[in-house]
Scaffold this motif. Structure first.
Motif, PDB file in Angstrom:
ATOM      1  N   PRO A  50     -35.550  46.311 -23.909  1.00  0.00           N
ATOM      2  CA  PRO A  50     -35.026  45.512 -22.790  1.00  0.00           C
ATOM      3  C   PRO A  50     -34.623  44.110 -23.228  1.00  0.00           C
ATOM      4  N   LYS A  51     -33.467  43.675 -22.732  1.00  0.00           N
ATOM      5  CA  LYS A  51     -32.976  42.332 -23.040  1.00  0.00           C
ATOM      6  C   LYS A  51     -32.872  41.538 -21.749  1.00  0.00           C
ATOM      7  N   HIS A  52     -33.280  40.277 -21.847  1.00  0.00           N
ATOM      8  CA  HIS A  52     -33.147  39.407 -20.680  1.00  0.00           C
ATOM      9  C   HIS A  52     -31.672  39.076 -20.484  1.00  0.00           C
ATOM     10  N   ASP A  53     -31.217  39.000 -19.240  1.00  0.00           N
ATOM     11  CA  ASP A  53     -29.817  38.615 -19.004  1.00  0.00           C
ATOM     12  C   ASP A  53     -29.642  37.135 -19.273  1.00  0.00           C
ATOM     13  N   GLU A  54     -28.594  36.807 -20.031  1.00  0.00           N
ATOM     14  CA  GLU A  54     -28.323  35.399 -20.355  1.00  0.00           C
ATOM     15  C   GLU A  54     -28.113  34.582 -19.083  1.00  0.00           C
ATOM     16  N   VAL A 138     -39.492  45.660 -16.834  1.00  0.00           N
ATOM     17  CA  VAL A 138     -39.332  44.930 -15.564  1.00  0.00           C
ATOM     18  C   VAL A 138     -39.842  43.493 -15.739  1.00  0.00           C
ATOM     19  N   ALA A 139     -40.980  43.351 -16.414  1.00  0.00           N
ATOM     20  CA  ALA A 139     -41.557  42.012 -16.599  1.00  0.00           C
ATOM     21  C   ALA A 139     -40.614  41.094 -17.382  1.00  0.00           C
ATOM     22  N   THR A 140     -39.793  41.680 -18.273  1.00  0.00           N
ATOM     23  CA  THR A 140     -38.810  40.906 -19.032  1.00  0.00           C
ATOM     24  C   THR A 140     -37.853  40.156 -18.092  1.00  0.00           C
ATOM     25  N   HIS A 141     -37.686  40.688 -16.877  1.00  0.00           N
ATOM     26  CA  HIS A 141     -36.732  40.095 -15.925  1.00  0.00           C
ATOM     27  C   HIS A 141     -37.427  39.277 -14.838  1.00  0.00           C
ATOM     28  N   ILE A 142     -38.713  39.002 -15.028  1.00  0.00           N
ATOM     29  CA  ILE A 142     -39.452  38.212 -14.039  1.00  0.00           C
ATOM     30  C   ILE A 142     -40.002  36.959 -14.709  1.00  0.00           C
ATOM     31  N   GLU A 143     -39.755  35.836 -14.073  1.00  0.00           N
ATOM     32  CA  GLU A 143     -40.297  34.581 -14.600  1.00  0.00           C
ATOM     33  C   GLU A 143     -41.806  34.549 -14.337  1.00  0.00           C
ATOM     34  N   GLU A 147     -48.406  35.768 -13.958  1.00  0.00           N
ATOM     35  CA  GLU A 147     -49.054  35.033 -12.849  1.00  0.00           C
ATOM     36  C   GLU A 147     -48.946  35.779 -11.517  1.00  0.00           C
ATOM     37  N   LEU A 148     -48.222  36.903 -11.491  1.00  0.00           N
ATOM     38  CA  LEU A 148     -47.938  37.552 -10.208  1.00  0.00           C
ATOM     39  C   LEU A 148     -49.194  38.075  -9.517  1.00  0.00           C
ATOM     40  N   VAL A 149     -49.260  37.863  -8.215  1.00  0.00           N
ATOM     41  CA  VAL A 149     -50.291  38.490  -7.381  1.00  0.00           C
ATOM     42  C   VAL A 149     -49.567  39.129  -6.197  1.00  0.00           C
ATOM     43  N   THR A 150     -50.237  39.992  -5.487  1.00  0.00           N
ATOM     44  CA  THR A 150     -49.564  40.647  -4.359  1.00  0.00           C
ATOM     45  C   THR A 150     -50.470  40.776  -3.148  1.00  0.00           C
TER      46      THR A 150
END
Ligand SMILES: [Fe+2]
Ligand SMILES: [Fe+2]
Length: 318
Positions: A50-54, A138-143, A147-150
């Motif tokens: 997976p690559k992050h989108d520029e 998926v995590a690659t595309h999340i800042e 730290e995520l909680v739900t």
């Protein structure tokens, strides 16, 4: 003498207690195990790394995906507000995918331990590896994914099921119903995705999920639904279908926050413009189709009798 070994049927299934760990903690970034994991993930991903989108200058998904183009509360908003609504919804979609993949990882591991045959155990171990790759992609595309909680009730329903459900309940609900539903969800997300690398991630997940769902169908069609599983299956589906009945609540919440708080009348109008009832109807019909297996008719009659395949009127959803 046959080389084939019989499956032992006289032993009770093992008891496997798990903690899904929706909020399972993370190792610090400099921990050496993360380097080993990174190398293993790279190897498993092959050319699908997976690559992050520029450019994240555009929100990840189109306005049409959320039916926002149909509602004046979106189309009449200024450009920064429109952008904020779509950013918020794009993040919500990615966060949801993150927690679903994280739950899937535990699901695969638990099912591997519960498997009554060598082949089934191998298959679930491979599925768990798929989910680990999905989670990473998926995590690659999340800042700040660590730290995520739900507090999303659907994530907690999923967690509860995986923690406590037995094999037959989990195959039916997670693999046949939810992973089947996930196929449509991921396909639509990929079609609406405006970031090329994220779109590739979603398409890759879709390919694997088709296998996960397909094997669940094979298991349910061959073994049927055991009597002991029917009660827990209905209990979980009642909760799940009630959530679906109440329409696009994520979109409602995003517009409500970014438009600075909506009145009840505005919320009703928004859900009406979004075609909330029709959206729910479509989803409920898909779910009913997924739940239709050779011996699920009594279970479906029970859910139908409770009115769970009909959407709630918009006025009851705000
Ligand atoms: Fe997955
Ligand atoms: Fe899966």
């Amino acid at each position: 003498m046959s080389a084939l070994k019989k499956l032992s049927t006289d032993r009770p299934p093992p008891t496997v207690v798990v903690d899904t760990g929706l909020e399972l903690g993370h190792l610090p970034p400099e921990h050496k195990l993360r380097t080993v994991l990174g190398a293993a993930l790279d190897k498993a991903a092959g050319d699908r790394k997976p690559k992050h989108d520029e450019s994240d200058a555009v929100p990840a998904f189109t306005a049409e995906h959320f039916y926002l183009h149909q509602t004046a509360l979106y189309t009449d908003a200024d450009e920064p507000t429109q952008r904020a609504i779509r950013d918020r919804l794009s993040r919500a979609m990615l966060h949801e995918a993150y927690f679903i993949e994280k739950s899937g990882l535990t699901f695969g591991a638990k099912m591997a331990l519960l498997a009554p045959s060598t082949e089934e155990r191998m298959l679930y171990a491979l599925f768990a590896a798929d989910e680990a790759r999905h989670l990473h992609a998926v995590a690659t595309h999340i800042e700040d994914a660590d730290e995520l909680v739900t507090d999303n009730p659907f994530h907690h329903l999923l967690q509860d099921l995986i923690d406590h459900g037995d094999r037959a309940v989990l195959v039916f609900i997670i693999q046949v119903v939810l992973e089947g539903w996930g196929l449509t969800h991921y396909r639509q997300l990929a079609e609406a995705c405006l970031r090329p690398n994220l779109r590739d991630v979603l398409r890759g997940i879709l390919e694997d999920e088709a296998r996960h769902h397909g094997s669940g169908k094979v298991l349910v069609e061959s073994a049927g639904i055991p009597d002991a599983a029917r009660g827990p299956i209905v209990e979980a589906l009642v909760k799940f279908l009630s959530m679906v009945q109440s329409g696009p609540q994520t979109v409602l919440a995003a517009v409500d926050i970014e438009r600075g708080g909506l009145s009840r009348a505005q919320k009703v109008q928004l859900l009406t413009d979004l075609g909330g009832e029709a959206q729910s109807q479509t989803r409920l019909a898909l779910l009913k189709k997924l739940m239709t297996t050779r011996d699920s008719a009594p279970l479906l009659d029970d859910l139908e009798g409770r009115g769970l395949f009909a959407p709630l009127p918009v006025a009851d959803c705000v």
